[in-house]
Write an enzyme that holds these catalytic residues in place. Structure first.
Site, PDB file in Angstrom:
ATOM      1  N   GLU A  58      41.720  61.845  35.316  1.00  0.00           N
ATOM      2  CA  GLU A  58      42.024  63.136  34.728  1.00  0.00           C
ATOM      3  C   GLU A  58      42.578  62.783  33.295  1.00  0.00           C
ATOM      4  O   GLU A  58      42.240  63.484  32.339  1.00  0.00           O
ATOM      5  CB  GLU A  58      43.135  63.871  35.534  1.00  0.00           C
ATOM      6  CG  GLU A  58      43.802  65.262  34.853  1.00  0.00           C
ATOM      7  CD  GLU A  58      42.519  66.194  34.326  1.00  0.00           C
ATOM      8  OE1 GLU A  58      43.039  67.050  33.573  1.00  0.00           O
ATOM      9  OE2 GLU A  58      41.257  66.052  34.927  1.00  0.00           O
ATOM     10  N   HIS A  61      40.056  61.523  30.877  1.00  0.00           N
ATOM     11  CA  HIS A  61      38.967  62.709  30.308  1.00  0.00           C
ATOM     12  C   HIS A  61      39.695  63.381  29.490  1.00  0.00           C
ATOM     13  O   HIS A  61      39.029  63.924  28.358  1.00  0.00           O
ATOM     14  CB  HIS A  61      38.718  63.528  31.615  1.00  0.00           C
ATOM     15  CG  HIS A  61      37.836  64.519  31.236  1.00  0.00           C
ATOM     16  ND1 HIS A  61      36.597  64.213  30.595  1.00  0.00           N
ATOM     17  CD2 HIS A  61      38.025  65.840  31.379  1.00  0.00           C
ATOM     18  CE1 HIS A  61      36.021  65.656  30.479  1.00  0.00           C
ATOM     19  NE2 HIS A  61      36.806  66.487  30.621  1.00  0.00           N
ATOM     20  N   HIS A 123      32.612  75.662  32.941  1.00  0.00           N
ATOM     21  CA  HIS A 123      33.290  74.717  32.146  1.00  0.00           C
ATOM     22  C   HIS A 123      32.154  73.677  31.745  1.00  0.00           C
ATOM     23  O   HIS A 123      32.072  73.185  30.445  1.00  0.00           O
ATOM     24  CB  HIS A 123      34.248  73.846  33.002  1.00  0.00           C
ATOM     25  CG  HIS A 123      35.015  73.009  32.352  1.00  0.00           C
ATOM     26  ND1 HIS A 123      34.890  71.530  32.174  1.00  0.00           N
ATOM     27  CD2 HIS A 123      36.096  73.351  31.278  1.00  0.00           C
ATOM     28  CE1 HIS A 123      35.852  71.028  31.509  1.00  0.00           C
ATOM     29  NE2 HIS A 123      36.776  72.060  30.838  1.00  0.00           N
ATOM     30  N   HIS A 213      20.290  75.743  44.414  1.00  0.00           N
ATOM     31  CA  HIS A 213      20.263  74.927  43.453  1.00  0.00           C
ATOM     32  C   HIS A 213      18.996  74.042  43.541  1.00  0.00           C
ATOM     33  O   HIS A 213      18.266  73.630  42.253  1.00  0.00           O
ATOM     34  CB  HIS A 213      21.486  73.818  43.290  1.00  0.00           C
ATOM     35  CG  HIS A 213      21.627  72.882  42.211  1.00  0.00           C
ATOM     36  ND1 HIS A 213      21.149  73.177  40.697  1.00  0.00           N
ATOM     37  CD2 HIS A 213      21.294  71.379  42.266  1.00  0.00           C
ATOM     38  CE1 HIS A 213      21.167  71.879  40.346  1.00  0.00           C
ATOM     39  NE2 HIS A 213      21.368  70.847  41.009  1.00  0.00           N
ATOM     40  N   HIS A 275      23.106  61.894  37.588  1.00  0.00           N
ATOM     41  CA  HIS A 275      22.313  63.074  37.559  1.00  0.00           C
ATOM     42  C   HIS A 275      22.735  64.012  36.619  1.00  0.00           C
ATOM     43  O   HIS A 275      22.050  64.731  35.992  1.00  0.00           O
ATOM     44  CB  HIS A 275      22.715  63.599  39.253  1.00  0.00           C
ATOM     45  CG  HIS A 275      22.075  64.948  39.503  1.00  0.00           C
ATOM     46  ND1 HIS A 275      20.722  65.131  39.594  1.00  0.00           N
ATOM     47  CD2 HIS A 275      22.529  66.131  39.721  1.00  0.00           C
ATOM     48  CE1 HIS A 275      20.399  66.336  40.178  1.00  0.00           C
ATOM     49  NE2 HIS A 275      21.667  67.234  40.129  1.00  0.00           N
TER      50      HIS A 275
END
Length: 313
Positions: A58, A61, A123, A213, A275
């Site tokens: 975290e 990032h 996001h 999806h 991906h």
């Protein structure tokens, strides 16, 4: 064009890719609360005392996103001054920075106050718009030297339909993929392409999210194949259009293959990140095609013939 500007633009584009992949990594490893309910500090500390893997992911990032934000701001100002005469430059410069700030604010709000999975799924899409804007800004910088002709392309109405439709639909597919991650539905269906070997219809929410999806991604593949076939038949002489669709098709196939491998490998982290990478690159290529299509529209309305016909009316 200044070589230093080209290098900096390329590095900024790469940094934005790291932001996208870093966000996916945070979600995949459930590291969103790695720094607790504290932002921009980590657990209320400038230098955390208790180090955990989630905290490292975290905090890394956040640092990468902050550095990328500074780089995007510098690139926006630099490009504005260097190639501000190009119509798209100022718009892309503003969008790239504003959407990156918006992405950071949503991330901060999710940490401090929490957000629903449906809001958090936005996001990644917001970050994607910022990345695409930086990517297009970089291409504009390289276009100035006329290394390739992409300014005078004439794109017919059918190809424009494919371009505008596919990029819009691709964004919907991106949202459904982000929703799969935030809902924790990546392994909701143990089989592929069907949800389960013994039944076809999903029976609970996570399975519906996952299968929704998959179906959306499958339809995207079909549409991109149709557009690529048209590009091969009708636009083979237009180098940029032809190869953009070839690359798009390859990226869609890779995205679907890695999506299937996520299931087969029981959510292998590296495959999951690949991906996210492929769909990010795909959206960048589609964004470039969209810019070319908009240019073609503008050239048509600004051509001497159109001005003459408007005057006669």
């Amino acid at each position: 064009m200044q070589r230093s500007l080209k290098w900096f633009a390329s590095l900024t584009t790469l940094a934005m890719l790291f932001v996208l992949i870093g966000g996916a990594l945070v979600t995949k490893t459930n590291s969103g609360m790695g720094c607790g309910r504290s932002w921009p500090l980590c657990n209320g500390q400038l230098v955390p005392s208790k180090i955990t893997p989630e905290l490292v992911i975290e905090l890394s990032h956040r640092i990468v996103s902050g550095a990328a934000g500074i780089m995007v701001l510098i690139l926006s100002i630099w490009a504005w001054r260097a190639i501000g005469h190009i119509r798209e430059t100022k718009f892309l410069a503003a969008v790239s920075f504003l959407f990156l700030v918006l992405q950071g604010l949503i991330g901060a709000a999710a940490v401090v106050w929490g957000q629903s999975d449906f809001v958090l799924a936005l996001h990644f899409g917001i970050s994607l718009i910022s990345f695409a804007s930086v990517f297009l800004l970089t291409l504009l910088i390289f276009e100035v030297d006329k290394k390739f002709d992409a300014e005078s392309l004439v794109i017919d109405s059918k190809m424009k339909f494919h371009i505008y439709g596919i990029i819009t639909y691709c964004y919907i597919v991106v949202y459904t993929g982000a929703l799969v991650r935030h809902k924790g539905a990546s392994l909701a269906c143990p089989s592929w392409p069907l949800c389960a070997k013994t039944r076809i219809i999903p029976v609970q929410l996570h399975e519906w999210v996952q299968m929704g999806h998959r179906i959306a991604a499958g339809l995207l593949l079909v549409w991109v194949i149709a557009a690529t076939v048209r590009a091969v038949k009708q636009h083979k002489q237009q180098f940029v259009i032809y190869w953009s669709w070839i690359i798009s098709l390859v990226l869609v196939i890779l995205q679907i293959v890695t999506g299937a491998m996520i299931v087969f490998t029981n959510l292998n982290l590296y495959i999951a990140l690949a991906h996210a990478l492929f769909i990010s690159c795909l959206f960048g290529v589609l964004s470039y095609l969209t810019m070319l299509a908009l240019r073609s529209d503008r050239q048509k309305t600004e051509s001497p013939q159109s001005k003459l016909s408007a005057t006669m009316k």
